[in-house]
Design a protein around this motif. Structure first.
Motif, mmCIF file in Angstrom:
data_model
loop_
_atom_site.group_PDB
_atom_site.id
_atom_site.type_symbol
_atom_site.label_atom_id
_atom_site.label_comp_id
_atom_site.label_asym_id
_atom_site.label_seq_id
_atom_site.Cartn_x
_atom_site.Cartn_y
_atom_site.Cartn_z
ATOM 1 N N THR A 155 0.840 -1.214 0.000
ATOM 2 C CA THR A 155 0.000 0.000 0.000
ATOM 3 C C THR A 155 0.868 1.254 0.000
ATOM 4 O O THR A 155 0.510 2.261 -0.587
ATOM 5 N N ARG A 156 2.027 1.188 0.638
ATOM 6 C CA ARG A 156 2.859 2.387 0.720
ATOM 7 C C ARG A 156 3.633 2.660 -0.574
ATOM 8 O O ARG A 156 3.854 3.800 -0.940
ATOM 9 N N TYR A 157 4.049 1.591 -1.273
ATOM 10 C CA TYR A 157 4.953 1.791 -2.408
ATOM 11 C C TYR A 157 4.346 1.513 -3.781
ATOM 12 O O TYR A 157 5.020 1.681 -4.782
ATOM 13 N N THR A 158 3.106 1.026 -3.845
ATOM 14 C CA THR A 158 2.490 0.777 -5.156
ATOM 15 C C THR A 158 1.036 1.266 -5.149
ATOM 16 O O THR A 158 0.505 1.629 -4.103
ATOM 17 N N LYS A 159 0.406 1.198 -6.346
ATOM 18 C CA LYS A 159 -1.007 1.595 -6.444
ATOM 19 C C LYS A 159 -1.919 0.369 -6.581
ATOM 20 O O LYS A 159 -3.117 0.518 -6.811
ATOM 21 N N ALA A 160 -1.365 -0.810 -6.466
ATOM 22 C CA ALA A 160 -2.193 -2.022 -6.608
ATOM 23 C C ALA A 160 -3.247 -2.078 -5.499
ATOM 24 O O ALA A 160 -3.021 -1.612 -4.390
ATOM 25 N N ASN A 161 -4.407 -2.648 -5.821
ATOM 26 C CA ASN A 161 -5.438 -2.872 -4.801
ATOM 27 C C ASN A 161 -5.060 -4.114 -4.021
ATOM 28 O O ASN A 161 -4.963 -5.193 -4.596
ATOM 29 N N ILE A 162 -4.870 -3.967 -2.727
ATOM 30 C CA ILE A 162 -4.494 -5.156 -1.949
ATOM 31 C C ILE A 162 -5.356 -5.278 -0.696
ATOM 32 O O ILE A 162 -5.656 -4.284 -0.031
ATOM 33 N N ALA A 163 -5.741 -6.510 -0.398
ATOM 34 C CA ALA A 163 -6.378 -6.838 0.875
ATOM 35 C C ALA A 163 -5.512 -7.923 1.520
ATOM 36 O O ALA A 163 -5.245 -8.945 0.902
ATOM 37 N N GLY A 164 -5.029 -7.662 2.728
ATOM 38 C CA GLY A 164 -4.161 -8.623 3.413
ATOM 39 C C GLY A 164 -4.967 -9.453 4.404
ATOM 40 O O GLY A 164 -5.757 -8.907 5.170
ATOM 41 N N PHE A 165 -4.759 -10.759 4.365
ATOM 42 C CA PHE A 165 -5.562 -11.637 5.219
ATOM 43 C C PHE A 165 -4.739 -12.553 6.111
ATOM 44 O O PHE A 165 -3.565 -12.816 5.856
ATOM 45 N N CYS A 166 -5.430 -13.036 7.125
ATOM 46 C CA CYS A 166 -4.925 -14.062 8.039
ATOM 47 C C CYS A 166 -6.137 -14.882 8.422
ATOM 48 O O CYS A 166 -7.234 -14.342 8.533
ATOM 49 N N SER A 167 -5.941 -16.173 8.618
ATOM 50 C CA SER A 167 -7.081 -16.994 9.034
ATOM 51 C C SER A 167 -7.589 -16.567 10.418
ATOM 52 O O SER A 167 -8.737 -16.825 10.777
ATOM 53 N N GLY A 168 -6.737 -15.874 11.189
ATOM 54 C CA GLY A 168 -7.104 -15.437 12.544
ATOM 55 C C GLY A 168 -8.357 -14.571 12.612
ATOM 56 O O GLY A 168 -9.020 -14.520 13.648
ATOM 57 N N GLY A 169 -8.691 -13.919 11.512
ATOM 58 C CA GLY A 169 -9.876 -13.047 11.489
ATOM 59 C C GLY A 169 -11.173 -13.772 11.779
ATOM 60 O O GLY A 169 -12.138 -13.158 12.252
ATOM 61 N N ILE A 170 -11.204 -15.085 11.498
ATOM 62 C CA ILE A 170 -12.441 -15.832 11.788
ATOM 63 C C ILE A 170 -12.282 -16.792 12.973
ATOM 64 O O ILE A 170 -13.194 -17.558 13.262
ATOM 65 N N PHE A 171 -11.147 -16.720 13.653
ATOM 66 C CA PHE A 171 -10.969 -17.622 14.806
ATOM 67 C C PHE A 171 -12.123 -17.539 15.819
ATOM 68 O O PHE A 171 -12.604 -18.582 16.272
ATOM 69 N N PRO A 172 -12.587 -16.330 16.205
ATOM 70 C CA PRO A 172 -13.676 -16.304 17.189
ATOM 71 C C PRO A 172 -14.922 -17.073 16.715
ATOM 72 O O PRO A 172 -15.598 -17.721 17.519
ATOM 73 N N LYS A 173 -15.184 -17.024 15.406
ATOM 74 C CA LYS A 173 -16.319 -17.785 14.870
ATOM 75 C C LYS A 173 -16.046 -19.295 14.974
ATOM 76 O O LYS A 173 -16.923 -20.070 15.350
ATOM 77 N N MET A 174 -14.808 -19.668 14.648
ATOM 78 C CA MET A 174 -14.444 -21.089 14.753
ATOM 79 C C MET A 174 -14.550 -21.567 16.204
ATOM 80 O O MET A 174 -15.026 -22.665 16.477
ATOM 81 N N TRP A 175 -14.081 -20.724 17.121
ATOM 82 C CA TRP A 175 -14.100 -21.097 18.542
ATOM 83 C C TRP A 175 -15.534 -21.262 19.057
ATOM 84 O O TRP A 175 -15.844 -22.223 19.751
ATOM 85 N N GLY A 181 -21.329 -25.011 19.148
ATOM 86 C CA GLY A 181 -22.090 -25.331 17.933
ATOM 87 C C GLY A 181 -22.829 -24.150 17.330
ATOM 88 O O GLY A 181 -23.795 -24.324 16.582
ATOM 89 N N ILE A 182 -22.373 -22.941 17.607
ATOM 90 C CA ILE A 182 -23.061 -21.756 17.071
ATOM 91 C C ILE A 182 -22.592 -21.476 15.641
ATOM 92 O O ILE A 182 -21.391 -21.433 15.382
ATOM 93 N N PRO A 183 -23.525 -21.311 14.700
ATOM 94 C CA PRO A 183 -23.098 -21.047 13.307
ATOM 95 C C PRO A 183 -22.421 -19.677 13.162
ATOM 96 O O PRO A 183 -22.747 -18.734 13.887
ATOM 97 N N TYR A 184 -21.497 -19.634 12.212
ATOM 98 C CA TYR A 184 -20.678 -18.430 12.003
ATOM 99 C C TYR A 184 -21.475 -17.135 11.943
ATOM 100 O O TYR A 184 -21.096 -16.124 12.514
ATOM 101 N N GLU A 185 -22.595 -17.170 11.194
ATOM 102 C CA GLU A 185 -23.283 -15.902 10.902
ATOM 103 C C GLU A 185 -23.922 -15.266 12.141
ATOM 104 O O GLU A 185 -24.288 -14.108 12.126
ATOM 105 N N LYS A 186 -23.988 -16.020 13.246
ATOM 106 C CA LYS A 186 -24.595 -15.454 14.456
ATOM 107 C C LYS A 186 -23.584 -14.745 15.346
ATOM 108 O O LYS A 186 -23.947 -14.120 16.332
ATOM 109 N N VAL A 187 -22.298 -14.919 15.034
ATOM 110 C CA VAL A 187 -21.257 -14.416 15.931
ATOM 111 C C VAL A 187 -20.613 -13.138 15.378
ATOM 112 O O VAL A 187 -20.177 -13.110 14.226
#
Ligand code: G6P
Ligand code: MN
Length: 417
Positions: A155-175, A181-187
């Motif tokens: 983002t600092r050195y180019t104009k490319a569109n970038i989205a940076g990810f980690c699986s950690g973003g959905i860990f609370p849903k997984m937990w 047994g709560i489905p992802y969309e409720k959390v």
């Protein structure tokens, strides 16, 4: 239909992405999957397996492969990057060198993580710069670690569109799913910090705050940070906070273990690739589940759906701050909840930063910005400043000894230094 390119397609993760495409086939109009890698042998094995695997799933996409980067990027709607410059061979050095000084040796943080950033950032900047020309409206979906630093550099050195990810973003849903047994969309939850340096607060189920009992059940699924500590904090730290809150204990444990994670992964890869190479096999090998990164493909394809089909989606993304986190610079890349749709992603303002965590987050951001500059400029002075700023290194006696050793161990992969 879209062209979906995978850079680093020789990685054992690639079939996970196809699997997710298969599950979402009605939602995502993928026309072509272009596999790109510099390792012809792994690329060939992966192309063969992906063709068998997608046929078995009944996924109707054209699978191609190339070792020509421009050809891979040309006209791509999405470019998923998952490269490991120097392979697991260099990862093992990232792990072992700091450990000699009783410091955390890890592929994404501390001195080892910094060296991974130095090897990776020049290669990723090249991918982003070629995208500026060959696929200017395309999206770079990054899973290459350290994802926060890579995203900050792009983002600092180019104009490319970038989205940076980690699986950690959905860990609370997984937990929550694993624990109750709560489905992802409720959390839902608030998410603040940086990649591998973040805290989860205000968890809700079906729009109501979790009870104390539910909080503890969810928190107990994070088995890298002590539960008593999480109860005290009242917010759930990323599992990567184990390196900060349990430093001595973890270092002692790793020094005593016969193999580093990287060495274990090297063995695992032999097994996984033997299965991919078997021409009668069209199933994901069971050993793949022993790799980290589970959940990433779901996040990546969730992003593709949000952008391509313009579906408003709340997701955790590495994104320039733009005021979302009050105590960090506007341009600093942070890992926070965002609203994603075809216009890209808007970070959601973090109303209340959990007490106690902002000092650590700010220190690590200080390190990250210096490390990114050192990586781009090949500046040894900034490399030293970055290590002095890092809470897991900090002491001059370590910095003085580590710097020449780390540069020597990585010299084949650091043309900028
Ligand atoms: C987790 C982390 C990733 C990391 C992966 C490592 O998913 O979020 O950032 O790359 O684990 O997995 P590995 O199997 O290579 O140790
Ligand atoms: Mn990660």
């Amino acid at each position: 239909g879209m062209k979906f390119t995978i850079v680093g397609a020789g990685s054992s993760y690639t079939p996970e992405l196809l699997d997710e495409m298969g599950m979402r086939r009605k939602q995502l109009a993928v026309r072509e999957v272009m596999l790109y890698d510099i390792d012809e042998k792994r690329l060939g094995i992966m192309e063969g397996f992906c063709k068998r695997f997608s046929q078995k799933m009944g996924l109707d996409v054209e699978i191609k492969s190339t070792t020509d980067l421009d050809k891979a990027l040309y006209g791509a709607d999405f470019v998923d990057t998952q490269i490991r410059v120097g392979g697991n061979k260099q990862r093992v050095k990232d792990e072992k060198i700091p450990l000699q000084y009783d410091l955390v040796g890890q592929e994404t943080t501390g001195a080892g993580g910094m060296m991974k950033a130095f090897r990776t950032i020049p290669v990723m900047l090249n991918v982003a710069r070629r995208m500026e020309e060959l696929s200017p409206t395309g999206w770079l979906i990054n899973y290459t670690n350290p994802t926060g630093l890579v995203t900050e550099a792009v983002t600092r050195y180019t104009k490319a569109n970038i989205a940076g990810f980690c699986s950690g973003g959905i860990f609370p849903k997984m937990w929550a799913k694993r624990a109750m047994g709560i489905p992802y969309e409720k959390v839902q939850y608030d998410y603040v910090g940086l990649n591998h340096m973040n805290f989860i607060s205000n968890i809700t189920i079906d729009g109501r705050p979790v009870t104390e009992e539910e909080f503890v059940k969810i928190a107990a699924e994070n088995d890298d940070v002590d539960l008593e500590l999480i109860k005290l904090l009242g917010v759930i730290p990323s599992p990567y906070l184990q390196w900060y809150f349990h430093t001595n204990e973890k270092v002692a444990k790793f020094k005593a273990s016969p193999k580093t994670r990287g060495e274990y992964v090297q063995d695992l890869e032999k097994e996984v690739f033997a299965a991919y190479a078997d021409e009668n096999n069209c199933e994901k090998p069971a050993a793949l589940a022993k790799r980290g990164g589970g959940g990433y493909s779901e996040v990546a394809m969730g992003f593709v759906n949000a952008v391509y089909n313009n579906v408003d989606t709340k997701m955790v993304v590495n994104v320039p701050n733009q005021g979302a986190v009050s105590f960090l610079p506007e341009s600093a890349v942070v890992e926070v909840g965002c609203l994603v749709n075809k216009t890209g992603m808007q970070p959601l303002h973090v109303a209340k930063v959990p007490e106690m965590c902002w000092g650590l987050i700010a220190a690590v951001k200080n390190y990250e910005q210096l490390a990114v500059e050192a990586a781009v400029e090949g500046d040894v002075r900034k490399m030293k400043l970055a290590l002095l700023a890092h809470p897991l290194v900090r002491q001059w006696e370590y910095v003085e000894k580590l710097v020449p050793e780390l540069l020597e161990a990585n010299k084949e992969y650091l043309p900028q230094f």
